[in-house]
Design an enzyme around this catalytic site. Structure first.
Site, short mmCIF file in Angstrom:
data_model
loop_
_atom_site.label_atom_id
_atom_site.label_comp_id
_atom_site.label_asym_id
_atom_site.label_seq_id
_atom_site.Cartn_x
_atom_site.Cartn_y
_atom_site.Cartn_z
N PRO A 119 -84.05 -51.09 75.78
CA PRO A 119 -83.98 -52.22 76.70
C PRO A 119 -83.48 -51.88 78.09
O PRO A 119 -82.58 -51.06 78.26
CB PRO A 119 -83.00 -53.18 76.01
N ARG A 143 -82.61 -50.66 88.84
CA ARG A 143 -81.47 -51.12 88.06
C ARG A 143 -80.26 -50.19 88.30
O ARG A 143 -80.35 -48.99 88.02
CB ARG A 143 -81.87 -51.05 86.58
N TYR A 180 -77.94 -44.92 87.36
CA TYR A 180 -79.14 -44.37 86.72
C TYR A 180 -80.09 -43.64 87.66
O TYR A 180 -81.07 -43.05 87.21
CB TYR A 180 -79.88 -45.49 85.97
N ASN A 195 -83.65 -43.17 73.70
CA ASN A 195 -82.59 -43.79 74.49
C ASN A 195 -82.61 -45.26 74.07
O ASN A 195 -83.46 -46.03 74.54
CB ASN A 195 -82.85 -43.64 75.99
N ALA A 219 -78.49 -50.33 75.35
CA ALA A 219 -77.31 -51.01 74.83
C ALA A 219 -77.34 -51.15 73.30
O ALA A 219 -76.28 -51.26 72.67
CB ALA A 219 -77.17 -52.39 75.48
N HIS A 235 -75.01 -49.14 70.92
CA HIS A 235 -73.61 -49.44 70.66
C HIS A 235 -73.39 -50.43 69.52
O HIS A 235 -72.27 -50.58 69.06
CB HIS A 235 -72.95 -49.94 71.95
N GLU A 290 -80.60 -38.42 70.25
CA GLU A 290 -80.10 -39.55 71.04
C GLU A 290 -79.91 -39.10 72.49
O GLU A 290 -79.36 -38.03 72.73
CB GLU A 290 -78.74 -39.98 70.46
N HIS A 342 -78.78 -40.40 76.54
CA HIS A 342 -78.30 -41.36 77.54
C HIS A 342 -78.33 -40.69 78.89
O HIS A 342 -77.90 -39.53 79.02
CB HIS A 342 -76.89 -41.86 77.22
C1 DQA Z 1 -77.81 -45.96 78.61
C2 DQA Z 1 -76.34 -46.29 78.41
C3 DQA Z 1 -76.18 -47.62 77.72
O1 DQA Z 1 -74.79 -47.93 77.54
C4 DQA Z 1 -76.80 -48.71 78.56
O2 DQA Z 1 -76.71 -49.95 77.90
C5 DQA Z 1 -78.21 -48.41 78.94
C6 DQA Z 1 -78.54 -47.06 79.36
C7 DQA Z 1 -78.01 -44.65 79.41
O3 DQA Z 1 -79.13 -44.13 79.40
O4 DQA Z 1 -77.07 -44.17 80.05
O5 DQA Z 1 -79.06 -49.28 78.97
O6 DQA Z 1 -78.42 -45.78 77.35
#
Ligand code: DQA
Length: 148
Positions: free
Chosen positions: A15, A23, A28, A79, A82, A85, A103, A105
């Site tokens: 998402p 964003r 990011y 990825n 959110a 979590h 995984e 991020h």
């Molecule tokens: C994320 C980190 C998550 O906490 C956040 O909700 C995202 C992006 C990242 O790529 O750093 O949507 O997954």
């Protein structure tokens, strides 16, 4: 799937990642998802991997995509945004499909808010890469290539 065929990797963006480039750019970066996807495809090709990319903002759709990867893909880079979590359902889907998942991020989730410091999917993933921006995806492809 066979040794003769190229390894197939599915990259899943969860998402809000469709809004990359506009964003929270301080966190990011300014690359759009299309730019990042082009780099992912380029790296995959370089590594001799076949690659498909999927993005969804919906938990159920991500779960369905993981399920339909069975028998078709050798590895997954995810990825989960959110959902990372708190989605026990995505965690269970990763555990169920028995395909190695990495995984990813972009941000260093351990250096941010407390609620981002816990991943419910990490224990069912082969490994995690966090904090390298778009390169997190590239590093994950490298790692997965060696795993497969
Ligand atoms: C994320 C980190 C998550 O906490 C956040 O909700 C995202 C992006 C990242 O790529 O750093 O949507 O997954």
């Amino acid at each position: 799937m066979s040794m003769l065929n190229k390894r197939k990797v599915l990259v899943i963006h969860g998402p809000n990642l469709n809004l990359l480039g506009e964003r929270e750019t301080g966190i990011y970066g300014k690359d759009t998802i299309d730019n990042i996807n082009a780099e992912i495809m380029h790296k995959a090709q370089e590594l001799g991997l076949e690659c498909e990319i999927y993005q969804s903002n919906s938990e159920g759709d991500i779960i369905d995509r993981l399920h339909s990867a069975r028998g078709d893909f050798d590895g997954v880079v995810i990825n989960a945004g959110a959902y990372t979590h708190y989605s026990i359902a995505i965690r269970d889907a990763i555990a169920a499909i028995k395909i190695p998942c990495v995984e990813v991020h972009m941000s260093n989730v351990y250096a941010r808010e407390e609620f981002r410091r816990h991943s419910v999917i990490a224990p069912v993933c082969a490994g995690s890469i966090v904090g390298f921006g778009k390169n997190s995806y590239i590093l994950a492809l490298n790692g997965l290539k060696d795993l497969l």
